[in-house]
Design a protein around this motif. Sequence first.
Motif, mmCIF file in Angstrom:
data_model
loop_
_atom_site.group_PDB
_atom_site.id
_atom_site.type_symbol
_atom_site.label_atom_id
_atom_site.label_comp_id
_atom_site.label_asym_id
_atom_site.label_seq_id
_atom_site.Cartn_x
_atom_site.Cartn_y
_atom_site.Cartn_z
ATOM 1 N N LYS A 24 0.823 -1.179 -0.097
ATOM 2 C CA LYS A 24 -0.032 0.145 0.057
ATOM 3 C C LYS A 24 0.770 1.230 0.111
ATOM 4 C CE LYS A 24 -3.677 -2.119 2.867
ATOM 5 N NZ LYS A 24 -4.377 -2.290 4.173
ATOM 6 N N GLU A 70 7.746 -14.517 0.111
ATOM 7 C CA GLU A 70 7.657 -13.885 1.607
ATOM 8 C C GLU A 70 8.843 -13.322 2.118
ATOM 9 O OE1 GLU A 70 4.914 -16.178 4.155
ATOM 10 O OE2 GLU A 70 4.488 -17.322 2.583
ATOM 11 N N GLU A 89 2.945 -1.696 4.682
ATOM 12 C CA GLU A 89 1.825 -2.648 4.688
ATOM 13 C C GLU A 89 1.582 -3.402 3.483
ATOM 14 O OE1 GLU A 89 -1.941 -1.457 6.902
ATOM 15 O OE2 GLU A 89 -1.179 0.391 6.828
ATOM 16 N N THR A 90 1.430 -4.630 3.373
ATOM 17 C CA THR A 90 1.117 -5.325 2.095
ATOM 18 C C THR A 90 -0.238 -5.268 1.556
ATOM 19 O OG1 THR A 90 0.516 -7.103 3.358
ATOM 20 C CG2 THR A 90 2.765 -7.088 2.464
ATOM 21 N N GLU A 91 -0.701 -5.074 0.277
ATOM 22 C CA GLU A 91 -1.800 -5.033 -0.307
ATOM 23 C C GLU A 91 -2.184 -6.479 -0.593
ATOM 24 O OE1 GLU A 91 -3.217 -1.679 -2.968
ATOM 25 O OE2 GLU A 91 -1.158 -2.213 -3.690
ATOM 26 N N VAL A 92 -1.060 -7.344 -0.803
ATOM 27 C CA VAL A 92 -1.313 -8.942 -1.055
ATOM 28 C C VAL A 92 -1.742 -9.464 0.211
ATOM 29 C CG1 VAL A 92 0.311 -8.906 -3.023
ATOM 30 C CG2 VAL A 92 1.292 -9.379 -0.700
ATOM 31 N N LYS A 93 -2.557 -10.449 0.198
ATOM 32 C CA LYS A 93 -2.992 -11.409 1.332
ATOM 33 C C LYS A 93 -2.230 -12.567 1.134
ATOM 34 C CE LYS A 93 -6.032 -8.199 2.426
ATOM 35 N NZ LYS A 93 -5.667 -6.882 3.243
ATOM 36 N N PHE A 94 -1.822 -12.952 2.465
ATOM 37 C CA PHE A 94 -1.233 -14.473 2.485
ATOM 38 C C PHE A 94 -2.186 -15.418 2.952
ATOM 39 C CE2 PHE A 94 2.150 -11.287 3.221
ATOM 40 C CZ PHE A 94 2.934 -11.481 2.368
ATOM 41 N N ILE A 95 -2.342 -16.663 2.397
ATOM 42 C CA ILE A 95 -3.106 -17.593 2.706
ATOM 43 C C ILE A 95 -2.439 -18.963 2.873
ATOM 44 C CG2 ILE A 95 -5.100 -16.710 1.499
ATOM 45 C CD1 ILE A 95 -4.714 -18.469 -0.939
#
Length: 99
Positions: A24, A70, A89-95
Motif C-alpha cells: 500500500k 515472503e 503494509e502489504t496489499e497482497v494477502k497471504f493464505i
Amino acid sequence: IKNLLQHRRISQPTGLPSCGSVFKNPDNDSAGKILDSLGLKGYRIGGAYVSQKHANFIITEKSAKSDDVEKLISFIQDTVLKEKKILLETEVKFIGEKS
C-alpha cells in the motif's frame, strides 16, 4: 480506457508473472518510489525479484517458491523501516500455512 491500458503497459510489468501491486502507498508517498530510492529494483531472493520497471511489483520466475516471495517482502519491509522509518503494509494477502 485505451489510454489507461497504454499507461499501465508503459509503467507496470504487464505480461510477467507477479502478484500485482505488493505494498500500500504510505500517506503522501509512493511505495514504488520509496523502493526505487533505496536501490531495490532487481533485488532478488531465489526465483523472486523486484521489478526493474516498477519497484512495487515482485516478479516470479518458474523456479520461485512462495517462501522466496515472503522472504523478499519481509526484507523490503525491514529495509524501508530501517532506512526510511516507514512501515510498509502489504496489499497482497497471504493464505495457507507456513511450512
